[in-house]
Design an enzyme around this catalytic site. Structure first.
Site, PDB file in Angstrom:
ATOM      1  N   ASN A 198      37.138  -3.567  -9.302  1.00  0.00           N
ATOM      2  CA  ASN A 198      36.011  -4.459  -9.046  1.00  0.00           C
ATOM      3  C   ASN A 198      34.800  -4.196  -9.937  1.00  0.00           C
ATOM      4  O   ASN A 198      33.973  -5.094 -10.137  1.00  0.00           O
ATOM      5  CB  ASN A 198      35.592  -4.320  -7.576  1.00  0.00           C
ATOM      6  CG  ASN A 198      34.297  -5.023  -7.277  1.00  0.00           C
ATOM      7  OD1 ASN A 198      34.238  -6.249  -7.162  1.00  0.00           O
ATOM      8  ND2 ASN A 198      33.217  -4.253  -7.161  1.00  0.00           N
ATOM      9  N   ASP A 207      32.136   4.934  -7.883  1.00  0.00           N
ATOM     10  CA  ASP A 207      31.039   4.349  -8.651  1.00  0.00           C
ATOM     11  C   ASP A 207      30.498   5.416  -9.599  1.00  0.00           C
ATOM     12  O   ASP A 207      31.031   6.521  -9.679  1.00  0.00           O
ATOM     13  CB  ASP A 207      29.942   3.813  -7.730  1.00  0.00           C
ATOM     14  CG  ASP A 207      29.324   2.520  -8.269  1.00  0.00           C
ATOM     15  OD1 ASP A 207      28.808   2.555  -9.403  1.00  0.00           O
ATOM     16  OD2 ASP A 207      29.365   1.495  -7.572  1.00  0.00           O
ATOM     17  N   LYS A 262      36.410 -12.269 -18.693  1.00  0.00           N
ATOM     18  CA  LYS A 262      36.941 -12.639 -17.387  1.00  0.00           C
ATOM     19  C   LYS A 262      38.228 -13.454 -17.523  1.00  0.00           C
ATOM     20  O   LYS A 262      39.146 -13.312 -16.704  1.00  0.00           O
ATOM     21  CB  LYS A 262      35.888 -13.416 -16.596  1.00  0.00           C
ATOM     22  CG  LYS A 262      34.695 -12.562 -16.159  1.00  0.00           C
ATOM     23  CD  LYS A 262      35.123 -11.377 -15.311  1.00  0.00           C
ATOM     24  CE  LYS A 262      33.932 -10.615 -14.737  1.00  0.00           C
ATOM     25  NZ  LYS A 262      34.345  -9.460 -13.910  1.00  0.00           N
ATOM     26  N   TYR A 316      31.033 -13.183 -21.432  1.00  0.00           N
ATOM     27  CA  TYR A 316      31.446 -13.053 -20.033  1.00  0.00           C
ATOM     28  C   TYR A 316      32.683 -13.906 -19.762  1.00  0.00           C
ATOM     29  O   TYR A 316      33.652 -13.440 -19.151  1.00  0.00           O
ATOM     30  CB  TYR A 316      30.296 -13.472 -19.122  1.00  0.00           C
ATOM     31  CG  TYR A 316      30.494 -13.137 -17.671  1.00  0.00           C
ATOM     32  CD1 TYR A 316      30.348 -11.834 -17.210  1.00  0.00           C
ATOM     33  CD2 TYR A 316      30.810 -14.125 -16.741  1.00  0.00           C
ATOM     34  CE1 TYR A 316      30.512 -11.510 -15.872  1.00  0.00           C
ATOM     35  CE2 TYR A 316      30.978 -13.816 -15.395  1.00  0.00           C
ATOM     36  CZ  TYR A 316      30.831 -12.513 -14.969  1.00  0.00           C
ATOM     37  OH  TYR A 316      31.005 -12.201 -13.632  1.00  0.00           O
ATOM     38  N   THR A 369      23.879 -11.103  -5.064  1.00  0.00           N
ATOM     39  CA  THR A 369      24.317  -9.739  -5.280  1.00  0.00           C
ATOM     40  C   THR A 369      23.362  -9.061  -6.243  1.00  0.00           C
ATOM     41  O   THR A 369      22.555  -9.721  -6.908  1.00  0.00           O
ATOM     42  CB  THR A 369      25.750  -9.703  -5.860  1.00  0.00           C
ATOM     43  OG1 THR A 369      26.127  -8.350  -6.120  1.00  0.00           O
ATOM     44  CG2 THR A 369      25.830 -10.471  -7.158  1.00  0.00           C
ATOM     45  N   VAL A 390      34.553   3.758 -15.079  1.00  0.00           N
ATOM     46  CA  VAL A 390      35.776   3.033 -15.422  1.00  0.00           C
ATOM     47  C   VAL A 390      36.049   3.010 -16.917  1.00  0.00           C
ATOM     48  O   VAL A 390      37.133   2.609 -17.346  1.00  0.00           O
ATOM     49  CB  VAL A 390      35.743   1.586 -14.876  1.00  0.00           C
ATOM     50  CG1 VAL A 390      35.681   1.590 -13.355  1.00  0.00           C
ATOM     51  CG2 VAL A 390      34.606   0.776 -15.490  1.00  0.00           C
TER      52      VAL A 390
END
Length: 281
Positions: A85, A39, A154, A150, A185, A59
């Site tokens: 992820n 992370d 995706k 988004y 989340t 990332v």
């Protein structure tokens, strides 16, 4: 039996400090796998399970990915499972999303996955085994209004994953893409964009879900056990995709009603706080 089929696998999870990433780290560790959680934070979170190490990994950084590969080779001599992820949430009507909004989400949610796949594919090919798991979203398969950036990134992750399923299979490498719908989340806290009306609706859907990150992680591992190319983690996503494929007029009416709902919320709440003509560079 190939290495990725056994307990004690060597697993790297990006975005592993919180949310679905942390739930996946815990689920792999509970199976006896050795896990590296990665992370952005410099130091490991305090809730890492046993058999889990931590590595800082941005990332969007080629250097960080190269360092992760070196770390894995030096520590384990290889890798069995790569879980791409890490990601952020975003939403907004097309005229309110700036080009910076588009660049930001693409750099993390798409190019972050691409970098991970590019980094570890040569290692997997040399091993003759490996498993790539890319986290997309049901938004990569169905495309609700007011979520263009988004949905687009995706959908690209889904397309990339399907491509790699075929491209890497001759080398003994498996690829799956995970497509959850809304679940509780901290992803809501990462919402970025220029359309507060749409962001408020997305936060409500995320926080109102009965599903948790642990629920989704359990379904991901079950899908991996079955080598499912597309892992749909919940009934809502399966039903939505089935409706799109088999009942397209109903699907279209549902999406148009959702768009009309956004229009009505905008009318009730008044004009947006940002001028949609600003910051289009």
């Amino acid at each position: 039996m190939s290495p990725e089929n056994r307990s004690g696998r060597r697993v790297l999870v990006t975005g592993g400090a919180s949310g679905l990433g942390a739930a996946l780290v815990a689920a792999f560790a509970a199976r006896g796998d050795r896990v590296i959680a990665t992370d952005l934070a410099e130091h490991a979170p305090g809730n890492l399970p046993e058999r889990t190490d931590y590595l800082r990994l941005d990332v969007t950084s080629d250097d960080d990915w190269a360092a992760a590969l070196t770390h894995v080779e030096d520590t384990w001599g290889g890798l069995d499972v790569l879980v791409n992820n890490a990601g952020v949430a975003a939403g907004g009507r097309i005229e309110f999303l700036t080009m910076d909004d588009w660049r930001g989400i693409t750099e993390i949610n798409l190019f972050g996955v691409v970098r991970g796949c590019r980094t570890f594919t040569p290692l997997f090919k040399r091993q003759g085994s490996g498993y790539i798991v890319n986290t997309a979203s049901v938004a990569g398969l169905i495309h609700p209004p007011s979520m263009s950036s988004y949905n687009a990134v995706k959908a690209a992750v889904v397309a990339l994953s399907e491509t790699l399923q075929h491209e890497l299979a001759p080398y003994g490498v498996t690829t799956s893409v995970v497509c959850p719908s809304f679940f509780r989340t901290n992803l809501a806290s990462s919402l970025s964009g220029s359309d507060p009306v749409v962001e408020a609706s997305a936060i409500k859907l995320i926080n109102g879900s009965k599903l948790t990150a642990d629920d989704i992680a359990g379904q991901v591992l079950k899908g991996m056990d079955r080598r499912k190319p597309v892992i749909l983690t919940d009934r809502t996503g399966r039903l939505a995709l089935r409706t799109k494929r088999l009942l397209r007029p109903l699907y279209d009416r549902t999406m148009r009603r959702a768009a009309e709902g956004v229009r009505r919320r905008v009318e009730r709440n008044g004009p947006a706080t940002k001028n949609p003509t600003e910051n289009h560079a």
